[in-house]
Design a protein around this motif. Structure first.
Motif, PDB file in Angstrom:
ATOM      1  N   GLU A 160      17.981   7.407  -1.061  1.00  0.00           N
ATOM      2  CA  GLU A 160      19.165   8.169  -0.684  1.00  0.00           C
ATOM      3  C   GLU A 160      18.887   9.032   0.543  1.00  0.00           C
ATOM      4  O   GLU A 160      19.685   9.128   1.448  1.00  0.00           O
ATOM      5  CB  GLU A 160      19.614   9.086  -1.834  1.00  0.00           C
ATOM      6  N   ILE A 187      29.404  15.497   5.517  1.00  0.00           N
ATOM      7  CA  ILE A 187      29.152  15.186   4.112  1.00  0.00           C
ATOM      8  C   ILE A 187      27.703  14.763   3.845  1.00  0.00           C
ATOM      9  O   ILE A 187      27.091  15.242   2.876  1.00  0.00           O
ATOM     10  CB  ILE A 187      30.151  14.120   3.644  1.00  0.00           C
ATOM     11  N   TYR A 198      25.800  17.801   3.421  1.00  0.00           N
ATOM     12  CA  TYR A 198      25.978  18.458   2.123  1.00  0.00           C
ATOM     13  C   TYR A 198      25.112  17.791   1.068  1.00  0.00           C
ATOM     14  O   TYR A 198      24.383  18.445   0.327  1.00  0.00           O
ATOM     15  CB  TYR A 198      27.454  18.408   1.712  1.00  0.00           C
ATOM     16  N   LEU A 199      25.213  16.471   1.043  1.00  0.00           N
ATOM     17  CA  LEU A 199      24.459  15.775   0.004  1.00  0.00           C
ATOM     18  C   LEU A 199      22.962  15.983   0.185  1.00  0.00           C
ATOM     19  O   LEU A 199      22.232  16.201  -0.784  1.00  0.00           O
ATOM     20  CB  LEU A 199      24.805  14.283   0.036  1.00  0.00           C
ATOM     21  N   ILE A 255      22.097  19.576  -1.051  1.00  0.00           N
ATOM     22  CA  ILE A 255      22.061  19.830  -2.502  1.00  0.00           C
ATOM     23  C   ILE A 255      21.027  18.961  -3.193  1.00  0.00           C
ATOM     24  O   ILE A 255      20.491  19.330  -4.225  1.00  0.00           O
ATOM     25  CB  ILE A 255      23.439  19.640  -3.175  1.00  0.00           C
ATOM     26  N   MET A 256      20.733  17.801  -2.634  1.00  0.00           N
ATOM     27  CA  MET A 256      19.772  16.947  -3.334  1.00  0.00           C
ATOM     28  C   MET A 256      18.333  17.273  -2.969  1.00  0.00           C
ATOM     29  O   MET A 256      17.440  17.168  -3.794  1.00  0.00           O
ATOM     30  CB  MET A 256      20.056  15.475  -3.040  1.00  0.00           C
ATOM     31  N   LYS A 287      20.582  26.320  -3.188  1.00  0.00           N
ATOM     32  CA  LYS A 287      20.898  25.282  -2.216  1.00  0.00           C
ATOM     33  C   LYS A 287      22.338  24.816  -2.376  1.00  0.00           C
ATOM     34  O   LYS A 287      22.986  24.435  -1.403  1.00  0.00           O
ATOM     35  CB  LYS A 287      19.924  24.115  -2.379  1.00  0.00           C
ATOM     36  N   GLU A 288      22.846  24.872  -3.626  1.00  0.00           N
ATOM     37  CA  GLU A 288      24.241  24.469  -3.814  1.00  0.00           C
ATOM     38  C   GLU A 288      25.158  25.405  -3.032  1.00  0.00           C
ATOM     39  O   GLU A 288      26.076  24.978  -2.346  1.00  0.00           O
ATOM     40  CB  GLU A 288      24.634  24.511  -5.296  1.00  0.00           C
ATOM     41  N   MET A 329      27.386  24.282   0.127  1.00  0.00           N
ATOM     42  CA  MET A 329      28.834  24.370   0.060  1.00  0.00           C
ATOM     43  C   MET A 329      29.365  25.295   1.148  1.00  0.00           C
ATOM     44  O   MET A 329      30.387  25.005   1.776  1.00  0.00           O
ATOM     45  CB  MET A 329      29.241  24.869  -1.326  1.00  0.00           C
TER      46      MET A 329
END
Lengths: 169, 470, 503, 345, 102
Positions: free
Chosen positions: C113, C146, C149-150, C153-154, C163-164, C168
Motif C-alpha cells: 500500500e 487523498i 491522508y491514507l 494515517i497508515m 496521526k489521525e 484529517m
C-alpha cells in the motif's frame, strides 16, 4: 340561494364536519366511521358536479372497500380502551404547530385560489362520460392504465407478503 | 407511432410477471435461480435500450414520449437494478421462499421509474411514481422479522403518501390553470396567476419529499437505515434519479425557466439541502445512515444543476445521476458485503477491512471519494458540470456552498476510510464475496474511475439527452 | 529525433504504471515492490533530466507539447508542456520522489500500500507541473490529497498530536482551500466562455481574455485563498507543521518539498498569468501576509522542541519569501520566488529525510534528547549540516540564490516589508544553528552509541538532494536560466496584452 | 293495467306543476314519493316473505310451519312484528351507544336505496341511471360497514367476530359478483338497467351467460349471508353474530333489511338474467314480481337444503374458484363478442 | 352561485384538515386515514376541473380514478404494514416506533 347551492352547502358541511370529526375524535372506530361519511360527502359532491360514475366509484372503492379495510385493520390491532385509541400527539407544541401550519396553508392556498382568474368554461353536460373515460383509458392513457393494473398487482402481492408475515419455523 | 419503441417497458412488465410466476414454480432451492433470470432479462432489456438509444417517438399526442432523455434514464435505472441485484445475491437468501417476489418487486419498481422518465403527462408520471413508491414501500419492509425494517416501511409509506398528496394538489392547480395534463401543452396554456405560484410550490414540496431535499428529508435516513441494503441502494439511486427525471421534464418543459422564476426557490432548497445533509452526516456512526445523509446532500448537488437550467447544469444532472449510480451502488455493495459478514453497518464493523479484503476497502474508498467529488473519480467531473452550470446561471453563492460543503464532506467519508485502514478488529478472516457481487463491484469501481478520467462519452450522451430542453 | 516520443506523458505515467505493477504483486514480496518503486521513479527522474537537457532555451516557451482533445464541451484537452518555470519544479519532484523511495527503504508493514500510494502521490504532483490545461491541473492538484491522508494515517507517527488528527486536519485544510480555488476556476472558465464564445480550459487561451477588473480581483482573491492554503500562507498555515509531524518521512519530504510548491506555481502560472489586474490589486495584501509567515513562523520555531516541528515551521517561514517574491510582481522577484521554491524543496526534503532516518533509529525527535551525534553518525550529521546551512541561506547553497534574488527584486517595491523579512533570516539562523548545535555537536552521548550511520540505500537521499543543493548553489545558472526564460516570457505576455509596462 | 303506476306518476307530476312548483322541485318530490312508496311495498312484502320462508322450510322439513293465525298461518308474521315493536328496546350499558343505535338504521336505508335503479316494469324506474348496475354494486357494498358498526357497537366478542366474518365473506364475494355482471354488461353494451332489459327482448342472458348466472347466484347468496353461506350468524358458534345484542325494533330492522336485500338482489337477478319485466300477456310489473318471487323461492330452497359451509372453504371457494371462473368468462365473452363483431353482426 | 373557486376552497380546507390529522395524530391508522382525506380533497379538484375548466373531456375524472386506484393500493399495503408491525410491537402508536431515530 337555489337548490344547487343549498345542496352544495349541505354536502360541504357533511364533508368538512365529518372530516373534522375524523381528526378530532378520540376513538379510532368513530374516526373510521366518520371517514366513511366524509367519503360519502365527497361522493355527493361528485354527483353534484355531474360526475355520477366517479361518485359511484368513490362509494364503491372508498366507502365499500377502503373503509372496510381500515375498520378491519383497526379491529385487528385494537387496544383495550377504545376511548384512547386515537389520541393526538402528546406534545402540545406539535399540535399547535400543526394548527398553525394548517391554518397558514389554508389561508395561503385559499387566497391564491380566490384571486386567480381561472380559464373557466362551462362544459356541456357530458351524457356519456363513461365512454369518454373508456376511450381515454384505453387510448391516450393506456400506459397509465396498464401501469395502474400492475400497481394493483404489486399492492396485492405486497399486502399478502407483509400481512402474512415471516414463515414460522 | 412505432409501438415497438415501447418494447423495453413491455418487456420489463413481462419480466416482472414472469418472476412472480417463477416463484410459484421454482420453490425451495430453485428460488436462487430467480436472481439469475431477472439479471439476464434486465441486461437484455438494457441492451435493447442502448441499441435504440437515439430513436425517438411521441405517443398519444405527447402523453408518452420515447426520446433520448427517457432512454438515458431508462438505461440508468436498468444499470442500477442490475448492479443492485448482482451485489444483493447473497443477501437475498435471507428472504428464503420470497426471493422471487423480491426480484419481481424490484423489476416493477424499475418499470415505474421508466414510466416516470418517459411520461409526458402528469397522470402518467403520477402513476409511474406510485408504482415505484408502492413497490418500495413493500421492499423496505421486506425483512419481515426485523422491527426496524417494518418501521421503516411504515414511515416511508406515510410520508410517501403525504408527499404524493401534496404533489397531486400542486398538479391539480397546474392542471386547472392550463386545462391540460400534457406537459408539452401546459407551457403554452398556463398563465401567471397566484395559484400557479401555489401549484409550483406544492409540486416542489412534493418532489422535495421524493428526492429527500431538506426540509423534507426526515424520512430518508430512517428508511435507508431500516430497509434491506439492496433496497436502500436502489432507493437512493433509482428513485431519486426517477424523481429528478420527472422534475426536469415538468419544470423545464411545462414551466420553462425563462417565463417562470422558480429557480431561486430551488436554489435555496438546494443550498439548505447541501448544508444540512453534509453537516448531519458529519456525526453519524452508522455507515448506512451516513450514506443516507450524504445522499441527501447529493440530491442538493443535483438540484443545483436544475437551478442552473442551462446546458451545463442539466447535463450535470444527468451526468451526476448516472455516476451516482456507480459510486453509490459500489459503496452500498461494500456495505452489503460487510453487513452480510458482520451483521452490522456501524462504522466499527468496517474496521480492518483494508486487511480483511483490500479490494472491498479500495472500492469503498474510491466510491466514497467519488461521492465527495475528489478527482480523478467521477464525482468530480459531475460536480464540475453542475457547478459550472450554477455559476453560469449567476448562482455563484450556490456553487460556493456546494463545493465548500463537498470538501467538508470528505471528513466523514475519510472516517470510514480510516476505520477500514487503521481500525482494529478481532476478526482477521477474509470476507468471502460471491462472483456476481465481485463483478458488480468491479463494474462500479471501473466505471467510477473511467468516467472521472474520461468523462467525454457520458457527457456527450447527456448532451444529446438534454437537447430538447435547450 | 526523440521529440515524437511523448516524453512528458511517459514521465507522468511511469510511476502510475509502477503503482499498478505493485498492486498486482503479492503483498509479501517487499523487495520486489521496493525495486519497482525505485526503478519507476528513477525512470521519471532520468526522463525529466533528459527533457531539461533537451529543452531549447533559445526558443523558450512551452516545449514537448502534447495535446489530445479530452472533454469537448468543457474545452478540456489532455495538454502537456513544460517551460522554464515548470521544468525545475518537475526535476525537483523527481529528485525528491526518487529520494523519498529510498528514504522509506526500511518500511516493513503494508509495503504494498505504501509504495503504491507514494507513486500515485508523485504522479499527482508531477501532473500539476506539466499540464497546460486548467482542468487537468486541478485534477492532479486534488489527486494528491487523498493518498497523503491514507499515508499519514497508515504510516504516520503520533507524537504531540495523533496521526489521525494531523492527517484529517491537513486534508480538510487543503480541501477547503481547493474548494475556494475550484469556485474561482469555474468562475474563470465560465467568464472566459462568455467572452470567447467557446469553452476553453487552456491556460494560454484563458490568458488572452480581457476580463473585467472587478472579476479579476474576485477570482484572484479566491485563488490566493486556495493556493495560499496549500502554500501554508499565514494565517492558513496551521495544517502544515502538524501534518509534517504526523506524516511518514517520505510524505513529509514530498509534501514540504514539492506539494507546497504547487501553491506558488499555481499563483504564478494561473493567477498571475491569467489575472494580472487582480494580482496587482491583491499583491500588497499578500506581501503583508507574507510578513506573518516569515516572522511569526520563525518566532514559533524558536520555541519548538520537536525536530519535525522546527522544520515544519521553518518551511512556513520560508514560504513567506516565496510569497513576497510573487507579490513584488517583477521579473527578478518572481525569478527568485521560483528559485526559492526549488531551493526550499531540495533543502526541506533533505532535512526530513535526515530527521526520518534519525527517528527511525532512535524513536525520538526531541532536540533535547540528542547531542554529539556527529561522533556516531558523521554522514547523517553532514546531511543535517548541509540542509541546515541551506535553510539559513548560506552562500554556496541554492537557497542563497533564491533568497538573494527575491530581496533584490522586492526591495524596490516593498521596502519596509523586505527589511522586516530580512530580519527573518536572522531568526532562521538562530534557531537552525541552535538546533544543529544541540543535536550534532557537543559531548558524545553514550545512549546513542548503537545508532548506525547512513549506509546503502539510505545514502541516496543525501547524495541526490545534497548534490542538487550544491550544484544549484555553485552553478546557479543551471536552474536560473530556465526560470528566467520562463518568467520572462510569462511577464512579457502579460505586458503585451494589456498592462503596458506596469510591471 | 299495464300503465297503472306510470299514469299515477304522471298525474302527480302534473298536479305538482299545477301548484306552481318548478319542474325540478316537482321531480324531486316525485322521487321522494316513489321512494316512500317502495319502502312501504317492500316492508309489507317482507311480511309475506317471512311467512313464505317459514312455510317452505316447513315443507322441506316435512312439517306444517305456521298454521294458527289466519288462513295458512298468514297472520303469524304480523303478530311477530307487533311483538317485536312492542318489546323493550334494550341497549346494553357497555355498548358504543351511537354506533349501536345507528347501525340498523343505516342498514335499512342502504337496502332501500338499492331500489332506486331497479326497473319495476316498463318505464317504471325511479332514476334510470346510466350506471345502474354499478350503482347497485357500489351502494350495496356499503352494507358491510353497517354490519361492522353493529358488531363493533355491541361490544361483544361474538358480535364482533360475526361481523368480521360476514364482512370478510361479503368483500370476498363482492368481486365475483361484480365480475359476473361484467359479461352481461359487455353483451348489453350498457350499464343502464333498462337497456339491459331491452337487450334481452330476444333471448334472456341466462342463456348467453349461464356461467355468469351461476356465479352470480352463488355470490349473491354469500352476499346476503344466507344459508348455506350463513357463517356470520352461525348460531352454534356465534349465537346470532352481529345481531346478538339487538332486541326488539332494532333487531327487526336488521331482519327487515336482510329481506329487503334479498328482494333487491333477486329483482336484479331477474332483471339481468331473466329478461326483467318482459313477458307475454301479463303487465310488466307483474312479470318482475313473479320472476323475483321465483328466484327468492330458489334461494329459500337452497338455504333449507344445504348444510353450512366451513369458513375457510367459503373464502377459498371465492378466491380460487369463483374469481378465476368469472375472469375466464369475461375473457371468453370478450373474444366471442369481437368475433361476432368481426363477422359483421 | 357556487362555482369552481368554491369547490377549490372546499378542497383546500379538506386538504388542511387531512394535513392536521397527519401532523397531530399518533395512531398509524389515523394517519393513514388523514392521508386519504387529503387525497379526496385532491380528487374534488380534479372533478371540479372536469366540470368548470376548459379542458379535454373526462381528463379530470380519469385523473381522479387513477388517484382512487392508487389510494386503494396504498391503503392495502399500508394496512398490511400496520398489521405486520403490530405483530412485532403490539402497538400502532407512531411514538412507539423509535427503533430508528426519526
Amino acid at each position: 340561494m337555489n337548490l344547487n347551492d343549498a345542496v352544495f352547502m349541505l354536502l360541504a358541511l357533511i364533508t368538512l364536519g365529518s372530516a373534522l370529526g375524523v381528526v378530532a375524535s378520540k376513538n379510532i372506530v368513530h374516526s373510521a366511521l366518520l371517514l366513511v361519511l366524509t367519503f360519502l360527502g365527497v361522493a355527493g359532491l361528485y354527483f353534484q358536479m355531474n360526475a355520477g360514475f366517479i361518485g359511484l366509484v368513490q362509494i364503491l372503492i372508498y366507502g365499500g372497500a377502503i373503509s372496510v379495510l381500515i375498520i378491519f385493520a383497526i379491529m385487528l390491532v385494537m387496544d383495550v380502551e377504545p376511548e384512547k385509541t386515537n389520541l393526538p400527539s402528546p406534545s402540545l407544541g406539535r399540535r399547535l404547530w400543526g394548527v398553525y401550519l394548517v391554518v397558514l396553508l389554508i389561508i395561503a392556498l385559499g387566497a391564491s385560489i380566490w384571486y386567480t382568474k381561472w380559464p373557466l368554461a362551462i362544459s356541456a353536460v357530458n351524457s356519456d362520460e363513461m365512454t369518454a373515460l373508456a376511450d381515454l383509458m384505453l387510448g391516450k392513457y393506456v400506459v397509465a392504465f396498464e401501469v395502474a393494473a400492475i400497481l394493483l398487482l404489486v399492492a396485492v402481492v405486497g399486502a399478502i407478503i407483509l400481512a402474512k408475515g415471516a414463515d414460522d419455523k | 407511432m412505432n409501438y415497438s419503441l415501447l418494447a423495453p417497458e413491455m418487456l420489463i412488465a413481462l419480466t416482472g410477471l414472469l418472476l412472480l410466476i417463477s416463484g410459484l414454480i421454482l420453490a425451495g432451492r430453485g428460488q436462487r435461480l430467480v436472481g439469475i433470470i431477472s439479471v439476464v432479462l434486465l441486461v437484455a432489456v438494457l441492451l435493447l435500450v442502448v441499441v435504440r438509444f437515439s430513436e425517438s417517438a411521441v405517443f398519444f399526442n405527447g402523453v408518452y414520449q420515447v426520446d433520448t432523455f427517457a432512454n438515458f434514464f431508462k438505461a440508468l435505472f436498468l444499470i442500477a437494478a442490475v448492479l443492485v441485484m448482482l451485489s444483493a445475491g447473497k443477501y437475498t437468501q435471507r428472504f428464503e421462499q420470497k426471493q422471487s417476489e423480491f426480484y419481481a418487486l424490484m423489476v416493477f419498481a424499475t418499470l415505474g421509474m421508466m414510466v416516470m422518465a418517459a411520461a409526458g403527462d402528469l397522470i402518467t408520471i403520477y402513476i409511474g411514481l406510485e408504482l415505484m413508491t408502492v413497490s418500495f414501500y413493500i421492499l423496505t419492509a421486506y425483512l419481515l422479522n426485523d422491527e426496524a425494517s417494518s418501521e421503516a416501511g411504515l414511515k416511508y409509506l406515510i410520508l410517501g403518501a403525504i408527499s404524493s398528496a401534496i404533489l397531486l394538489f400542486g398538479m391539480s392547480l397546474l392542471f386547472a390553470l392550463s386545462g391540460t395534463t400534457v406537459i408539452s401543452e401546459i407551457a403554452g396554456q398556463v398563465s401567471r396567476q397566484p395559484a400557479l405560484i401555489a401549484g409550483i410550490i406544492l409540486m416542489i414540496v412534493g418532489f422535495g419529499f421524493k428526492i429527500a431535499a431538506v426540509p423534507f428529508h426526515m424520512w430518508a435516513p430512517d428508511i435507508y437505515q431500516g430497509a434491506p441494503i439492496p433496497v436502500t441502494t436502489y432507493l437512493a439511486v433509482g428513485s431519486k434519479a426517477a424523481a429528478f427525471a420527472a422534475l426536469l421534464r415538468i419544470f423545464m418543459i411545462a414551466l420553462p425557466p425563462g417565463q417562470f422564476n422558480w429557480s431561486l426557490v430551488l436554489a435555496i432548497l438546494a443550498a439548505i439541502t447541501i448544508i444540512v445533509g453534509n453537516l448531519i452526516a458529519l456525526n453519524q456512526t452508522n455507515v448506512k445512515r451516513m450514506l443516507a445523509y450524504s445522499s441527501i446532500a447529493q440530491a442538493g448537488y443535483i438540484l443545483a444543476g436544475l437551478v442552473a437550467a442551462n446546458a451545463y447544469g442539466l447535463k450535470g444532472v444527468l451526468f451526476y445521476a448516472m455516476l451516482y449510480v456507480f459510486c453509490n451502488t459500489g459503496a452500498f455493495a461494500v456495505a452489503t458485503a460487510v453487513e452480510t459478514d458482520t451483521g452490522s453497518t456501524d462504522r466499527v464493523a468496517f474496521n480492518a477491512l483494508g486487511k480483511r479484503s483490500p479490494m472491498l476497502a479500495a472500492i469503498m474508498t474510491v466510491c466514497l471519494l467519488s461521492l465527495a467529488g475528489i478527482p480523478p473519480m467521477a464525482g468530480f467531473a459531475g460536480k464540475f458540470y453542475l457547478f459550472s452550470g450554477a455559476i453560469q446561471a449567476g448562482y455563484l453563492w450556490l456553487a460556493f456552498i456546494g463545493l465548500l460543503m463537498s470538501m467538508i464532506s470528505v471528513y466523514y467519508y475519510l472516517l470510514v476510510a480510516k476505520a477500514m485502514y487503521i481500525g482494529e478488529s478481532d476478526r482477521e478472516d477474509i470476507i468471502d464475496i460471491k462472483l456476481p457481487a465481485r463483478f458488480a463491484l468491479w463494474v462500479c469501481l471501473l466505471a467510477t474511475i473511467l468516467i472521472g478520467v474520461y468523462p467525454a462519452p457520458l457527457s456527450n450522451l447527456a448532451q444529446t439527452a438534454i437537447q430538447m430542453f435547450l | 529525433m526523440m521529440s515524437n516520443l511523448p516524453i512528458l506523458s511517459l514521465t507522468l505515467f511511469i510511476p502510475i504504471l509502477g503503482a499498478i505493477v505493485i498492486m498486482c504483486l503479492p503483498a509479501n514480496r517487499h523487495k520486489a515492490i521496493k525495486y519497482v518503486a525505485a526503478v519507476s521513479t528513477l525512470f521519471s527522474l532520468l526522463l525529466s533530466l533528459w527533457s531539461m537537457l533537451n529543452y531549447d532555451l533559445t526558443i523558450g516557451g512551452m516545449q514537448f507539447v502534447e495535446r489530445i482533445p479530452w472533454i469537448a464541451d468543457l474545452g478540456v484537452n489532455y495538454a502537456l508542456g513544460v517551460d522554464g518555470i515548470s521544468l525545475p519544479l518537475l526535476l525537483l519532484t523527481n529528485l525528491i520522489g526518487f529520494s523519498a523511495v529510498y528514504a522509506s527503504w526500511q518500511t516493513a508493514a503494508r509495503v504494498k500500500e505504501f509504495f503504491a500510494l507514494l507513486l500515485i502521490l508523485i504522479t499527482g504532483v508531477m501532473g500539476t507541473f506539466v499540464t497546460t490545461d486548467l482542468f487537468i491541473f486541478f485534477l492532479f492538484y486534488e489527486v494528491v490529497v487523498i493518498p497523503i491522508y491514507l499515508l499519514v494515517i497508515m504510516f504516520g507517527s503520533s507524537k504531540r498530536v495523533t496521526k489521525e488528527y494531523a492527517g484529517m486536519k491537513l486534508t480538510i485544510y487543503l480541501l477547503i482551500g481547493s474548494a475556494f480555488l475550484l469556485v474561482g476556476l469555474i468562475a474563470l472558465f465560465i467568464k472566459a466562455q462568455g467572452i470567447l464564445g467557446f469553452p476553453s480550459m487552456d491556460i494560454a487561451t484563458l490568458a488572452q481574455v480581457d476580463y473585467p477588473a472587478g472579476f479579476q480581483i474576485f477570482a484572484y482573491a479566491l485563488m490566493v485563498f486556495g493556493f495560499g492554503t496549500l502554500l501554508s500562507m499565514f494565517p492558513f498555515h496551521a495544517w502544515s507543521p502538524d501534518g509534517y509531524a504526523g506524516a511518514p518521512t517520505a510524505v513529509s519530504m514530498i509534501h514540504a518539498g514539492v506539494l507546497k510548491k504547487i501553491g506558488g506555481y499555481g499563483l504564478i502560472r494561473i493567477g498571475l498569468f491569467i489575472l494580472p489586474v487582480g494580482a496587482k490589486f491583491i499583491a500588497p495584501v499578500i506581501a503583508v501576509l507574507a510578513i506573518g509567515n516569515v516572522v511569526y513562523a520563525a518566532f514559533i520555531c524558536l520555541s519548538q522542541k520537536d525536530l519535525k516541528y522546527i522544520v515544519g515551521y521553518s518551511s512556513v517561514s520560508h514560504m513567506g519569501y516565496v510569497l513576497i517574491g510573487i507579490a513584488a510582481l517583477n521579473i527578478i522577484s518572481i525569478n527568485g520566488a521560483v528559485m526559492m521554491m526549488f531551493a526550499h524543496g531540495v533543502m526541506a526534503a533533505l532535512f526530513f529525510a535526515m530527521i526520518g532516518n534519525l527517528y527511525e533509529k532512535s524513536h525520538t525527535r526531541n532536540v533535547s534528547d540528542f547531542g554529539g551525534l556527529a561522533h556516531q553518525m558523521p554522514r547523517l550529521a553532514f546531511g543535517f549540516m548541509l540542509a541546515g546551512l541551506a535553510s539559513l541561506g548560506l552562500p554556496g547553497t541554492v537557497n542563497f540564490i533564491g533568497e538573494f534574488t527575491i530581496f533584490v527584486g522586492a526591495f524596490g517595491v516593498y521596502r519596509v516589508i523586505s527589511i522586516i523579512a530580512i530580519t527573518g533570516i536572522i531568526l532562521t539562523a538562530v534557531y537552525i544553528l541552535r538546533t544543529l548545535g544541540d543535536i550534532l555537536f557537543g559531548p558524545r552521548l553514550e545512549k546513542w552509541d548503537h545508532l548506525q550511520d547512513l549506509k546503502g540505500p539510505e545514502m541516496v537521499p543525501l547524495v541526490v538532494l545534497g548534490s542538487a543543493i550544491l550544484i544549484g548553489g555553485i552553478l546557479p545558472f543551471t536552474v536560473m536560466d530556465f526560470i528566467n526564460s520562463g518568467v520572462g516570457q510569462l511577464l512579457s505576455h502579460i505586458a503585451s496584452i494589456q498592462m503596458g509596462g506596469i510591471f | 293495467m299495464e300503465n297503472w303506476f306510470v299514469n299515477i306518476a304522471h298525474a302527480l307530476t302534473n298536479w305538482l306543476t299545477g301548484l306552481g312548483l318548478s319542474a325540478g322541485w316537482a321531480d324531486f318530490i316525485l322521487l321522494v314519493v316513489q321512494w316512500v312508496f317502495i319502502i312501504i311495498i317492500v316492508t309489507l312484502n317482507v311480511i309475506v316473505l317471512i311467512w313464505l320462508e317459514r312455510k317452505i322450510s316447513g315443507f322441506i322439513q316435512q312439517r306444517l310451519g305456521p298454521n294458527r293465525l289466519g288462513p295458512f298461518g298468514m297472520f303469524q308474521t304480523i303478530a311477530d312484528a307487533i311483538k317485536l315493536l312492542t318489546k323493550e328496546d334494550i341497549i346494553p350499558s357497555a355498548t358504543d351507544k351511537l354506533i349501536f343505535r345507528t347501525a340498523p338504521m343505516f342498514f335499512i336505508i342502504i337496502s332501500v336505496m338499492l331500489y332506486v335503479v331497479l326497473p319495476m316494469g316498463e318505464n317504471m324506474v325511479i332514476v334510470d341511471l346510466n350506471v345502474g348496475v354499478f350503482y347497485f354494486i357500489s351502494v350495496g357494498s356499503l352494507t358491510t360497514i353497517c354490519l361492522l358498526m353493529a358488531g363493533w357497537g355491541s361490544n361483544n366478542k361474538w358480535s364482533l367476530l360475526g361481523a368480521m366474518r360476514s364482512v370478510a365473506q361479503m368483500i370476498s364475494y363482492e368481486i365475483p359478483l361484480a365480475f359476473s355482471l361484467l359479461g352481461v354488461i359487455m353483451i348489453a353494451g350498457s350499464m343502464r338497467l333498462s337497456d339491459i332489459v331491452a337487450a334481452q327482448s330476444n333471448v334472456w342472458f341466462i342463456v348467453l351467460q349461464p356461467v355468469a348466472f351461476i356465479v352470480y347466484f352463488i355470490a349473491a347468496t354469500a352476499e346476503l349471508n344466507r344459508g348455506p353461506f350463513d357463517m356470520p350468524e352461525a348460531e352454534q358458534e356465534l349465537t346470532a353474530g352481529a345481531y346478538t345484542e339487538y332486541t326488539g325494533m332494532r333487531w327487526a330492522l336488521f331482519f327487515l333489511a336482510e329481506y329487503t336485500n334479498l328482494v333487491a338482489v333477486s329483482a336484479l337477478m331477474s332483471t339481468l338474467f331473466l329478461g326483467g319485466w318482459q313477458g307475454p300477456f301479463l303487465p310488466s310489473w307483474l312479470w318482475i314480481i313473479i320472476k323475483t318471487y321465483l328466484v327468492m323461492i330458489v334461494f329459500m330452497w337452497l338455504k333449507w337444503t344445504f348444510p353450512r359451509i366451513r369458513m375457510d372453504h367459503l373464502m377459498s371457494f371465492s378466491w380460487k374458484v369463483l374469481i378465476p371462473v368469472t375472469l375466464a368468462n369475461i375473457l371468453l365473452t370478450g373474444i366471442v363478442l369481437q368475433l361476432f363483431k368481426g363477422m359483421g353482426w | 352561485m357556487i362555482g369552481f373557486t368554491h369547490y377549490l376552497i372546499l378542497s383546500t380546507i379538506l386538504f388542511g384538515i387531512g394535513m392536521y390529522g397527519v401532523i397531530s395524530k399518533r395512531n398509524a391508522v389515523a394517519v393513514l386515514m388523514s392521508v386519504e382525506i387529503m387525497l379526496n380533497a385532491v380528487n374534488i379538484n380534479f372533478i371540479a376541473i372536469n366540470k368548470f375548466i376548459r379542458s379535454e373531456t373526462g381528463i379530470g375524472q380519469l385523473f381522479a380514478i387513477f388517484v382512487i386506484v392508487v389510494a386503494a393500493a396504498e391503503v392495502a399495503v399500508g394496512l398490511a404494514l400496520i398489521i405486520a408491525i403490530y405483530r412485532q410491537k403490539k402497538s400502532v402508536n407512531l411514538n412507539d416506533f423509535n427503533l430508528l431515530k426519526w
